[in-house]
Design an enzyme around this catalytic site. Structure first.
Site, PDB file in Angstrom:
ATOM      1  N   CYS A  75       0.865  -1.180   0.000  1.00 54.77           N
ATOM      2  CA  CYS A  75       0.000   0.000   0.000  1.00 54.77           C
ATOM      3  C   CYS A  75       0.902   1.230   0.000  1.00 54.77           C
ATOM      4  O   CYS A  75       1.737   1.393   0.903  1.00 54.77           O
ATOM      5  CB  CYS A  75      -0.867  -0.023   1.257  1.00 54.77           C
ATOM      6  SG  CYS A  75      -1.850   1.458   1.490  1.00 54.77           S
ATOM      7  N   CYS A 189      -0.884   3.842  -6.418  1.00 56.15           N
ATOM      8  CA  CYS A 189      -1.817   3.203  -5.487  1.00 56.15           C
ATOM      9  C   CYS A 189      -1.932   1.773  -5.983  1.00 56.15           C
ATOM     10  O   CYS A 189      -2.134   1.534  -7.183  1.00 56.15           O
ATOM     11  CB  CYS A 189      -3.172   3.889  -5.537  1.00 56.15           C
ATOM     12  SG  CYS A 189      -4.454   2.964  -4.654  1.00 56.15           S
TER      13      CYS A 189
HETATM   14  N1  DGL Z   1      -4.055   0.559  -1.974  1.00 54.50           N
HETATM   15  C1  DGL Z   1      -3.706   1.697  -1.230  1.00 54.50           C
HETATM   16  C2  DGL Z   1      -2.500   2.427  -1.790  1.00 54.50           C
HETATM   17  O1  DGL Z   1      -1.662   1.830  -2.445  1.00 54.50           O
HETATM   18  C3  DGL Z   1      -4.742   2.623  -0.616  1.00 54.50           C
HETATM   19  C4  DGL Z   1      -6.158   2.618  -1.040  1.00 54.50           C
HETATM   20  C5  DGL Z   1      -7.034   3.292   0.019  1.00 54.50           C
HETATM   21  O2  DGL Z   1      -7.340   2.619   1.000  1.00 54.50           O
HETATM   22  O3  DGL Z   1      -7.366   4.477  -0.129  1.00 54.50           O
HETATM   23  O4  DGL Z   1      -2.308   3.583  -1.561  1.00 54.50           O
END
Ligand code: DGL
Length: 264
Positions: A75, A189
């Protein structure tokens, strides 16, 4: 002696599966635990203080429960805010996921790069630093989209996003000065590679997308080189809260080899 300790992947939702997949391809014998903090989702609209408090505490609980040999924070939001805190708190190797600005700058010919992440990620000093160190001669155009995160979650649940909806979600990127010159977009993301076909169709033209998944897989392979693996066992998905939305994800999780599903 076999070692049954898993590699633990962590994200707010299903986005981290875009990081798990290349690692699973490279290390097919590795036991995998995938944790989605569905009780805290989404991270991208939370404050730095919330993420910095929540992520290390939760990973501490998860490390105790699953005894991982290595943790991948799959993440960008959690990594750009909390990676240092997690490393300081836990005695386990931690691999983070940060925007792939360096390879994007290496690839870009126009020297105009897009960075598409969450609102929280694109405002991080960590991103300023990556841009200054690796893309100093590029114009780096950033955009945060909570809507694309939702669309990616829904896509894994079986609802394909319409191209028009994705195009609307990209308007905030494409309306910025010099956006017409972007030739590389960083998927900053981990949710976004899951809907990359739709992103490509919505943008059209000669824009390519880049993310850190393959590089992280190589890093994990390097850090676990020479370690023993157990007999093949099925992967496990863990949610911090169960809901109708998480229940709908079971078929998609199984496609990633995550057959066991449990709630923390
Ligand atoms: N998948 C996450 C990232 O890479 C965050 C998504 C979220 O929860 O807003 O930032």
């Amino acid at each position: 002696m076999t070692d049954s300790r898993p590699i633990l992947f962590f994200d707010s939702g299903v986005g981290g599966l875009s990081v798990l997949a290349p690692t699973a391809r490279l290390l097919p014998q590795a036991p995998l635990v995938y944790v989605a903090d569905s009780a805290g989702f989404p991270y991208g609209t939370r404050s730095e203080a919330e993420i910095a408090a929540r992520v290390p505490a939760l990973l501490g609980r998860l490390a105790e429960r699953y005894d991982p040999r290595l943790i991948v924070i799959a993440c960008n939001t959690a990594s750009t805010i909390a990676l240092q805190h997690v490393r300081a708190a836990l005695d386990v190797p931690i691999v983070g996921t940060v925007p792939a600005i360096k390879p994007a700058a290496e690839r870009s010919r126009t020297r105009v790069i897009g960075v598409l992440g969450t609102d929280a990620t694109v405002r991080q000093p960590y991103v300023d630093d990556l841009a200054a160190r690796f893309a100093a001669d590029c114009t780096v155009i950033r955009h945060g989209s909570a809507e694309l995160v939702e669309l990616a979650e829904a896509a894994l649940g079986g609802e394909r996003p319409s191209i028009a909806t994705v195009r609307d979600a990209l308007a905030g990127l494409l309306s910025q000065d010099r956006a017409g010159e972007i030739d590389v977009i960083v998927n900053a993301c981990t949710h976004f590679p899951l809907i990359q076909d739709a992103l490509e169709s919505a943008i059209g033209g000669k824009v390519s997308f880049i993310d850190g998944g393959a590089g992280i897989a190589r890093r994990v392979a390097y850090l676990t080189a020479g370690q023993q693996w157990p007999e093949p066992i099925s992967g496990r998905a863990v949610f911090t809260a169960r809901s109708a939305r998480t229940d709908k994800l079971a078929p998609a999780l199984a496609r990633f080899g995550l057959v066991e599903v449990e709630t923390l």
